[in-house]
Design an enzyme around this catalytic site. Structure first.
Site, PDB file in Angstrom:
ATOM      1  N   THR A 124      33.472  48.737  93.990  1.00  8.25           N
ATOM      2  CA  THR A 124      32.978  49.808  93.177  1.00  8.25           C
ATOM      3  C   THR A 124      33.641  49.652  91.822  1.00  8.25           C
ATOM      4  O   THR A 124      34.499  48.823  91.639  1.00  8.25           O
ATOM      5  CB  THR A 124      33.353  51.116  93.927  1.00  8.25           C
ATOM      6  OG1 THR A 124      32.758  51.026  95.221  1.00  8.25           O
ATOM      7  CG2 THR A 124      32.929  52.361  93.236  1.00  8.25           C
ATOM      8  N   SER A 181      29.619  58.968 100.614  1.00  7.12           N
ATOM      9  CA  SER A 181      30.412  58.106  99.747  1.00  7.12           C
ATOM     10  C   SER A 181      31.839  58.626  99.662  1.00  7.12           C
ATOM     11  O   SER A 181      32.109  59.789  99.986  1.00  7.12           O
ATOM     12  CB  SER A 181      29.775  58.114  98.355  1.00  7.12           C
ATOM     13  OG  SER A 181      30.605  57.465  97.422  1.00  7.12           O
ATOM     14  N   GLY A 187      37.454  51.167  95.376  1.00  4.89           N
ATOM     15  CA  GLY A 187      38.367  50.857  96.476  1.00  4.89           C
ATOM     16  C   GLY A 187      37.998  51.458  97.820  1.00  4.89           C
ATOM     17  O   GLY A 187      38.899  51.738  98.629  1.00  4.89           O
TER      18      GLY A 187
HETATM   19  N1  GLY Z   1      30.392  52.267  98.706  1.00  8.70           N
HETATM   20  C1  GLY Z   1      31.632  52.927  98.704  1.00  8.70           C
HETATM   21  C2  GLY Z   1      31.509  54.393  98.656  1.00  8.70           C
HETATM   22  O1  GLY Z   1      30.502  54.892  98.158  1.00  8.70           O
HETATM   23  O2  GLY Z   1      32.384  55.080  99.106  1.00  8.70           O
END
Ligand code: GLY
Length: 599
Positions: free
Chosen positions: A398, A469, A491
């Site tokens: 991310t 998320s 992370g």
């Molecule tokens: N793809 C990582 C999150 O959205 O937490």
């Protein structure tokens, strides 16, 4: 990516400073120079970048510069954030994107705060069965690699909604730096050249990806400094510049995505794209020692979890307990376990399932959750389960960037393809990576995702649903209601604990933003059972003390390679006296190669 050498030096300085002179050295350390120290007994404190008119902090210097270019043209923080976001899609293919999604928190100059949810959603053909094999087990690679792994991308809708509703500049102006970087190319930084070379085998699995992001064979390597031109991506960005959101979701780019997904066994079709909308939502707001902390609500778990962690921390005098002392690590580890147990049970897409946000973030609720805490030993594993919050009627990899301008406007954005380079699928003719966000759903209750996070039926795959998320873009206001801190991190599951610890480092430990972002961290996510710590974050005797309390203490997340989020933060120092000016102080986490750029 290996730990940046700077973090080792700073981590060592942190450890030496703390063990040699105690935490007070951090709060009194000189803040005007990276090297000078007026106190021979203290190690020099790392200091942030300074500016007086505005600042952008992101994972890539060229992307931060794109944002500052907008501020210099008279644009506001949203213009700068949108320019940075599109530039990251060019210079940071690892996580910057137009084929993924994210969340944006906006503070307006009048102090009102809103958020834009541009998380991917599941294609209408997505069902639980698609991600189970013939024996009913989670078929993990389907949600992580290839055409089934992608949700419908939200980044273009989110960035353009923010620009339309909050920006000052036009689309052509804010997209110009990204188009320039794609069309004219940029010199490949060493880390990106090396990373692309290292990924040859993964990329070669997909002929289109091989054509765009490799040099054709394993032995042919990208060189550091070589100009990296992305002609098709430049054309895609130009179409979006000329036609807006409808181009990506209903125009030529939409057709390219839908045709290629349908031809390769994927789910996304033209209707999924045409129906995608970014959604404006209320922020989740917590108070912490007189500060207001605004972060992202469901479908992100970030804001709720950070509010819960702050509510737990506020019950103790963390400053007096000490930075990463045994008592602090023990207490915070226990709070993290309880919060991640709640995350697993309660979080989901609020448009599809009832999420008890208000109940979870009440201060009394966290008081109940911490009632079983004892200072002498760890709470037994089987007695930590999700709590029962009050139900109200409310329906690695991310990237984060933080922006603030001179009007008091601020933007905090976390964006992602999920894994590095997402599903590894590139759209032919359009030149960008697609996400693998479907792995953030619960593929089967009890089966953890790639970050070791599990969940319940609230986060099962279902048509049009947004996957939970951990992204936590956050904006903090001081007790005088002034903009104080803009912060967030990538992370995976460590996004939440990283953002929380940076906020505490600033408010409780009086660290400057560079110190706060750099300082070593701990992490616990309920399952697995380890209390993880970053190299140098805990001294040997703290680790020993925690083990006597029966903690399973492990260096590195899950005892594996370090994947600590690279936070991007900025803090506003308001004048204490009439002869002073307001200053923006920014820090790009030294764990990665980003940059704070101001003017
Ligand atoms: N793809 C990582 C999150 O959205 O937490």
């Amino acid at each position: 990516m290996p730990l940046h050498s700077k973090v080792r030096a700073l981590g060592l300085a942190l450890l030496l400073t703390i063990t040699a002179v105690g935490l007070s050295a951090w709060t009194t350390a000189p803040s005007s120079s990276r090297t000078a120290s007026s106190d021979a007994a203290t190690a020099p404190a790392p200091v942030p970048e300074y500016a007086e008119n505005g600042m952008v902090v992101s994972a890539k210097r060229t992307a931060s510069e794109a944002g500052v270019e907008m501020l210099k043209k008279g644009g506001n923080a949203v213009d700068a954030a949108v320019a940075t976001g599109f530039a990251l899609a060019v210079v940071h293919p690892f996580a910057g994107n137009i084929g993924g999604g994210g969340f944006m928190v906006i503070r307006n100059p009048d102090g009102s705060v809103t958020t834009i949810d541009h998380r991917e959603d599941a294609p209408s053909g997505a069902t639980q069965d698609v991600y189970l094999d013939d024996e009913g087990n989670a078929a993990r690679t389907r949600s992580r690699r290839g055409y089934l792994a992608s949700g419908v991308p939200g980044t273009v809708a989110g960035l353009l909604k923010a620009l339309d509703e909050h920006g000052r500049l036009d689309r052509a102006t804010v997209m110009a730096p990204a188009i320039r970087l794609a069309e004219e190319g940029f010199p490949l930084p060493h880390a990106l050249a090396e990373d692309l070379n290292d990924r040859y085998r993964a990329f070669a699995e997909f002929p289109v990806t091989k054509a765009y992001f490799t040099k054709g064979s394993a032995s042919s390597k990208y060189r550091t400094g070589e100009r990296f031109v992305q002609t098709d991506l430049a054309q895609t960005l130009k179409r979006i510049r000329d036609e807006g959101k409808s181009e990506f979701y209903e125009g030529e780019t939409a057709s390219l995505i839908a045709e290629q997904f349908q031809a390769n066994g994927g789910l996304i079709d033209e209707q999924d794209l045409a129906e995608y909308e970014a959604v404006e939502r209320e922020p989740v707001t917590a108070t912490y020692r007189g500060y207001e902390v605004h972060s992202m609500g469901p479908p992100s778990s970030g804001g709720v979890a950070i509010a819960q962690l702050l509510n737990a921390a506020e019950r103790k005098d963390i400053s007096q307990m000490g930075f990463n002392s045994s008592a602090t690590a023990h207490y915070l580890g226990e709070a993290m376990r309880r919060v991640f147990a709640d995350r697993a049970k309660w979080l989901g897409d609020p448009d599809h399932v009832q999420v008890p946000t208000e109940g979870l973030i009440q201060k009394d609720y966290m008081q109940q959750r911490m009632a079983s805490f004892t200072s002498s030993r760890v709470t037994p594993e089987d007695s930590i389960r999700a709590g029962e919050p009050m139900l109200t009627g409310e329906s690695m990899e991310t990237s984060h960037y933080s922006v603030a301008d001179s009007s008091g406007m601020a933007v905090s954005v976390t964006t992602t393809l999920n894994s590095g380079y997402g599903s590894k699928v590139v759209i032919d003719g359009a030149g960008f990576f697609m996400n693998n966000e479907m792995n953030d759903f619960v593929l089967k209750p009890g089966v953890p995702n790639q970050f070791g996070l599990s969940g319940t039926k609230r986060n099962l795959v279902a048509p049009d649903r947004r996957m939970v998320s951990s992204m936590s873009p956050t904006i903090v206001e001081d007790p005088q209601d002034r903009l104080h801190l803009v912060i967030g991190a990538p992370g995976g599951s460590t996004i939440i604990t990283t953002t929380f610890q940076v906020i505490m480092n600033v408010i409780d430990h009086g660290m400057n933003v560079e110190q706060a972002v750099t300082a070593g961290r701990i992490h616990h996510q309920w399952k697995p059972r380890h209390l993880s710590y970053e190299e140098f974050a805990l001294s040997t005797d703290v680790v020993r003390n925690l083990r006597t309390r029966e903690w399973d203490v492990t260096k590195g997340v899950f005892g594996g390679i370090p994947q600590w989020g690279r936070a991007q933060g900025l803090r506003i120092k308001h004048p204490d006296r009439p002869d002073q000016v307001r200053v923006f102080r920014g820090s790009s986490d030294p764990r990665g190669p980003g940059a704070a750029v101001g003017f």
